[in-house]
Design a protein around this motif. Structure first.
Motif, PDB file in Angstrom:
ATOM      1  N   GLN A  61       0.120  -1.623  -2.407  1.00 20.99           N
ATOM      2  CA  GLN A  61      -1.100  -0.868  -2.696  1.00 20.99           C
ATOM      3  C   GLN A  61      -2.177  -1.344  -1.743  1.00 20.99           C
ATOM      4  O   GLN A  61      -2.585  -2.492  -1.787  1.00 20.99           O
ATOM      5  N   ASN A  62      -2.583  -0.480  -0.842  1.00 23.02           N
ATOM      6  CA  ASN A  62      -3.673  -0.776   0.095  1.00 23.02           C
ATOM      7  C   ASN A  62      -4.874   0.073  -0.294  1.00 23.02           C
ATOM      8  O   ASN A  62      -4.977   1.235   0.080  1.00 23.02           O
ATOM      9  N   GLY A  63      -5.770  -0.495  -1.030  1.00 22.29           N
ATOM     10  CA  GLY A  63      -6.940   0.261  -1.457  1.00 22.29           C
ATOM     11  C   GLY A  63      -6.598   1.217  -2.586  1.00 22.29           C
ATOM     12  O   GLY A  63      -5.553   1.135  -3.222  1.00 22.29           O
ATOM     13  N   ALA A  64      -7.483   2.167  -2.810  1.00 19.73           N
ATOM     14  CA  ALA A  64      -7.317   3.092  -3.936  1.00 19.73           C
ATOM     15  C   ALA A  64      -6.335   4.216  -3.637  1.00 19.73           C
ATOM     16  O   ALA A  64      -5.654   4.705  -4.540  1.00 19.73           O
ATOM     17  N   ASN A  65      -6.238   4.650  -2.388  1.00 14.37           N
ATOM     18  CA  ASN A  65      -5.465   5.843  -2.061  1.00 14.37           C
ATOM     19  C   ASN A  65      -4.146   5.589  -1.339  1.00 14.37           C
ATOM     20  O   ASN A  65      -3.369   6.515  -1.160  1.00 14.37           O
ATOM     21  N   GLN A  66      -3.929   4.402  -0.890  1.00 11.98           N
ATOM     22  CA  GLN A  66      -2.752   4.143  -0.061  1.00 11.98           C
ATOM     23  C   GLN A  66      -1.766   3.240  -0.806  1.00 11.98           C
ATOM     24  O   GLN A  66      -2.050   2.084  -1.075  1.00 11.98           O
ATOM     25  N   SER A  67      -0.592   3.799  -1.097  1.00  8.01           N
ATOM     26  CA  SER A  67       0.443   3.013  -1.752  1.00  8.01           C
ATOM     27  C   SER A  67       1.803   3.551  -1.332  1.00  8.01           C
ATOM     28  O   SER A  67       1.911   4.628  -0.741  1.00  8.01           O
ATOM     29  N   GLY A  68       2.828   2.803  -1.633  1.00  7.92           N
ATOM     30  CA  GLY A  68       4.177   3.245  -1.286  1.00  7.92           C
ATOM     31  C   GLY A  68       5.148   2.096  -1.385  1.00  7.92           C
ATOM     32  O   GLY A  68       4.895   1.101  -2.068  1.00  7.92           O
TER      33      GLY A  68
END
Length: 91
Positions: A40-47
């Motif tokens: 999870q990188n910040g609020a919008n970036q995950s995977g």
């Protein structure tokens, strides 16, 4: 084998042994935890991405193979036993 070469060989053998044990440990970790991890990188970036254990295993496997290749090249060729027929020809 001369003294300097022997020191190099001993170092390579120790490194190869360490890597062999480490690779087994990494395999156990990968088998238990899987090949990927979620991030999870910040609020919008995950995977998902490749786990650190997998990255380390891949790099160490390449290094281990290189060391084994070096060691194999340092081993003197096997002396072939001369056959009786060859011995008779040489007389």
């Amino acid at each position: 084998m001369d003294k300097n070469k022997l020191q190099t060989v001993e170092s390579l053998i120790r490194n190869a042994a360490f890597m062999a044990v480490s690779l087994e440990e990494l395999q156990e970790i990968i088998n238990e935890e899987g090949y990927t991890v979620e991030y999870q990188n910040g609020a919008n970036q995950s995977g998902t991405k490749q786990s650190d254990a997998v990255k380390t295993h891949i790099a160490m496997t390449k290094n281990h193979a290189a060391i084994i290749k070096q060691l194999c090249e340092l081993v003197p060729p096997e002396k072939k036993k001369e056959s009786r027929l060859q011995a008779l020809r040489d007389e």
